[in-house]
Design a protein around this motif. Structure first.
Motif, PDB file in Angstrom:
ATOM      1  N   GLU A   1       0.853  -1.197   0.000  1.00 59.12           N
ATOM      2  CA  GLU A   1       0.000   0.000   0.000  1.00 59.12           C
ATOM      3  C   GLU A   1       0.884   1.240   0.000  1.00 59.12           C
ATOM      4  O   GLU A   1       1.877   1.294   0.717  1.00 59.12           O
ATOM      5  N   ARG A   2       0.519   2.199  -0.815  1.00 55.97           N
ATOM      6  CA  ARG A   2       1.261   3.457  -0.849  1.00 55.97           C
ATOM      7  C   ARG A   2       0.573   4.465   0.052  1.00 55.97           C
ATOM      8  O   ARG A   2      -0.564   4.859  -0.205  1.00 55.97           O
ATOM      9  N   PRO A   3       1.254   4.906   1.111  1.00 53.43           N
ATOM     10  CA  PRO A   3       0.639   5.913   1.969  1.00 53.43           C
ATOM     11  C   PRO A   3       0.560   7.261   1.260  1.00 53.43           C
ATOM     12  O   PRO A   3       1.351   7.545   0.360  1.00 53.43           O
ATOM     13  N   SER A   4      -0.408   8.063   1.655  1.00 50.07           N
ATOM     14  CA  SER A   4      -0.513   9.424   1.126  1.00 50.07           C
ATOM     15  C   SER A   4       0.670  10.236   1.619  1.00 50.07           C
ATOM     16  O   SER A   4       1.163  10.033   2.724  1.00 50.07           O
ATOM     17  N   HIS A   5       1.112  11.157   0.809  1.00 47.37           N
ATOM     18  CA  HIS A   5       2.210  12.039   1.203  1.00 47.37           C
ATOM     19  C   HIS A   5       1.814  13.467   0.878  1.00 47.37           C
ATOM     20  O   HIS A   5       1.501  13.774  -0.269  1.00 47.37           O
ATOM     21  N   LEU A   6       1.786  14.294   1.898  1.00 51.24           N
ATOM     22  CA  LEU A   6       1.462  15.702   1.712  1.00 51.24           C
ATOM     23  C   LEU A   6       2.686  16.526   2.066  1.00 51.24           C
ATOM     24  O   LEU A   6       3.365  16.246   3.047  1.00 51.24           O
ATOM     25  N   SER A   7       2.960  17.556   1.283  1.00 50.52           N
ATOM     26  CA  SER A   7       4.123  18.388   1.545  1.00 50.52           C
ATOM     27  C   SER A   7       3.836  19.801   1.078  1.00 50.52           C
ATOM     28  O   SER A   7       3.178  19.999   0.044  1.00 50.52           O
ATOM     29  N   THR A   8       4.295  20.771   1.834  1.00 54.11           N
ATOM     30  CA  THR A   8       4.121  22.163   1.446  1.00 54.11           C
ATOM     31  C   THR A   8       5.181  22.999   2.135  1.00 54.11           C
ATOM     32  O   THR A   8       5.900  22.520   3.017  1.00 54.11           O
ATOM     33  N   SER A   9       5.291  24.241   1.748  1.00 54.40           N
ATOM     34  CA  SER A   9       6.159  25.216   2.411  1.00 54.40           C
ATOM     35  C   SER A   9       5.306  26.414   2.787  1.00 54.40           C
ATOM     36  O   SER A   9       4.459  26.851   1.997  1.00 54.40           O
ATOM     37  N   LEU A  10       5.515  26.928   3.979  1.00 59.38           N
ATOM     38  CA  LEU A  10       4.752  28.067   4.470  1.00 59.38           C
ATOM     39  C   LEU A  10       5.699  29.173   4.915  1.00 59.38           C
ATOM     40  O   LEU A  10       6.780  28.890   5.433  1.00 59.38           O
TER      41      LEU A  10
ATOM     42  N   ALA B   1     -10.315   1.287  10.374  1.00 61.56           N
ATOM     43  CA  ALA B   1      -8.944   0.790  10.273  1.00 61.56           C
ATOM     44  C   ALA B   1      -7.977   1.785  10.911  1.00 61.56           C
ATOM     45  O   ALA B   1      -8.266   2.969  11.033  1.00 61.56           O
ATOM     46  N   GLU B   2      -6.813   1.284  11.315  1.00 62.90           N
ATOM     47  CA  GLU B   2      -5.801   2.115  11.956  1.00 62.90           C
ATOM     48  C   GLU B   2      -4.884   2.720  10.887  1.00 62.90           C
ATOM     49  O   GLU B   2      -4.393   2.018  10.010  1.00 62.90           O
ATOM     50  N   TYR B   3      -4.663   4.029  10.988  1.00 66.01           N
ATOM     51  CA  TYR B   3      -3.794   4.754  10.061  1.00 66.01           C
ATOM     52  C   TYR B   3      -2.689   5.436  10.838  1.00 66.01           C
ATOM     53  O   TYR B   3      -2.894   5.890  11.960  1.00 66.01           O
ATOM     54  N   GLY B   4      -1.515   5.513  10.253  1.00 63.26           N
ATOM     55  CA  GLY B   4      -0.390   6.210  10.859  1.00 63.26           C
ATOM     56  C   GLY B   4      -0.216   7.578  10.227  1.00 63.26           C
ATOM     57  O   GLY B   4      -0.403   7.735   9.020  1.00 63.26           O
ATOM     58  N   ILE B   5       0.139   8.538  11.056  1.00 61.25           N
ATOM     59  CA  ILE B   5       0.380   9.898  10.579  1.00 61.25           C
ATOM     60  C   ILE B   5       1.705  10.365  11.159  1.00 61.25           C
ATOM     61  O   ILE B   5       1.937  10.265  12.350  1.00 61.25           O
ATOM     62  N   SER B   6       2.556  10.873  10.302  1.00 60.17           N
ATOM     63  CA  SER B   6       3.845  11.409  10.723  1.00 60.17           C
ATOM     64  C   SER B   6       3.991  12.791  10.122  1.00 60.17           C
ATOM     65  O   SER B   6       3.879  12.956   8.911  1.00 60.17           O
ATOM     66  N   ILE B   7       4.227  13.779  10.981  1.00 58.79           N
ATOM     67  CA  ILE B   7       4.314  15.163  10.516  1.00 58.79           C
ATOM     68  C   ILE B   7       5.638  15.749  10.990  1.00 58.79           C
ATOM     69  O   ILE B   7       5.983  15.641  12.164  1.00 58.79           O
ATOM     70  N   LYS B   8       6.373  16.369  10.080  1.00 59.68           N
ATOM     71  CA  LYS B   8       7.615  17.052  10.426  1.00 59.68           C
ATOM     72  C   LYS B   8       7.440  18.529  10.121  1.00 59.68           C
ATOM     73  O   LYS B   8       6.951  18.897   9.049  1.00 59.68           O
ATOM     74  N   ILE B   9       7.842  19.353  11.057  1.00 55.22           N
ATOM     75  CA  ILE B   9       7.818  20.796  10.853  1.00 55.22           C
ATOM     76  C   ILE B   9       9.198  21.328  11.195  1.00 55.22           C
ATOM     77  O   ILE B   9       9.711  21.068  12.292  1.00 55.22           O
ATOM     78  N   GLY B  10       9.800  22.026  10.297  1.00 47.73           N
ATOM     79  CA  GLY B  10      11.133  22.599  10.549  1.00 47.73           C
ATOM     80  C   GLY B  10      11.479  23.628   9.492  1.00 47.73           C
ATOM     81  O   GLY B  10      10.887  23.668   8.414  1.00 47.73           O
ATOM     82  N   ARG B  11      12.445  24.448   9.827  1.00 44.71           N
ATOM     83  CA  ARG B  11      12.920  25.450   8.882  1.00 44.71           C
ATOM     84  C   ARG B  11      13.629  24.749   7.737  1.00 44.71           C
ATOM     85  O   ARG B  11      14.301  23.747   7.918  1.00 44.71           O
ATOM     86  N   ILE B  12      13.478  25.286   6.530  1.00 49.59           N
ATOM     87  CA  ILE B  12      14.124  24.699   5.354  1.00 49.59           C
ATOM     88  C   ILE B  12      15.173  25.676   4.822  1.00 49.59           C
ATOM     89  O   ILE B  12      15.076  26.888   5.007  1.00 49.59           O
ATOM     90  N   SER B  13      16.166  25.106   4.177  1.00 45.85           N
ATOM     91  CA  SER B  13      17.182  25.963   3.542  1.00 45.85           C
ATOM     92  C   SER B  13      16.730  26.226   2.103  1.00 45.85           C
ATOM     93  O   SER B  13      16.224  25.342   1.428  1.00 45.85           O
ATOM     94  N   VAL B  14      16.888  27.451   1.696  1.00 46.99           N
ATOM     95  CA  VAL B  14      16.494  27.828   0.329  1.00 46.99           C
ATOM     96  C   VAL B  14      17.646  28.390  -0.431  1.00 46.99           C
ATOM     97  O   VAL B  14      18.614  28.806   0.082  1.00 46.99           O
TER      98      VAL B  14
END
Length: 156
Positions: A105-114, A143-156
């Motif tokens: 199964e392919r988990p959903s992947h969400l990504s953005t920059s704010l 059903a049980e779903y896993g969620i992993s969220i990372k928040i951090g400063r990014i280098s540009v």
């Protein structure tokens, strides 16, 4: 509203072993069920629509892991009732435990920059924590779903 560093400091830090105990949606639901009011395993089982034996097993694991405390005991008709209270519902850890998804199964992947100021970052984290907390304590038998969220400063 507290500043971000004070808010983060108020969240207890847990060990990698404790983190493994929280890789179960049911155990997280138990923490929420016992957060506001101390309950017996049987009362928590009724609230969570689970069998008392199943909830008792998970409560023992959470108690042994340091997530629950016994706040009251009483004897009713010869049976000792233990009332458990959650020590929290949000924890931080240095453990880098990845969620193991179902093979194939392919988990959903969400990504953005704010673009966020310090106060906006604090507000975003608080709203995200409230959203997760609401869904963690949501009554469901899905059903049980896993969620992993990372928040951090990014280098540009």
């Amino acid at each position: 509203m507290e500043n971000q560093s004070n808010q983060t400091e108020s969240i207890p830090k847990i060990t990698p072993e404790q983190s493994k105990l929280l890789q179960s949606a049911l155990r997280i639901k138990i923490l929420h069920a016992l957060a506001k009011e101390a309950k017996t395993a049987k009362q928590a089982a009724v609230q969570l629509q689970q069998t008392p034996g199943n909830i008792h097993y998970h409560i023992q694991k959470l108690h042994d892991g340091g997530f629950l405390e016994i706040v009251k005991t009483q004897t009713v008709r010869g049976v000792v009732e233990k009332y458990y209270q959650s020590l929290g519902t949000a924890f931080k850890t240095d453990a880098r435990s990845e969620i193991e998804f179902i093979p194939g199964e392919r988990p959903s992947h969400l990504s953005t920059s704010l673009l966020l100021s310090d106060s906006e970052l604090e507000q975003f984290r608080e709203e995200l924590n409230q959203l997760l907390s609401r869904w963690e304590s949501h009554q469901s038998t899905g059903a049980e779903y896993g969620i992993s969220i990372k928040i951090g400063r990014i280098s540009v």
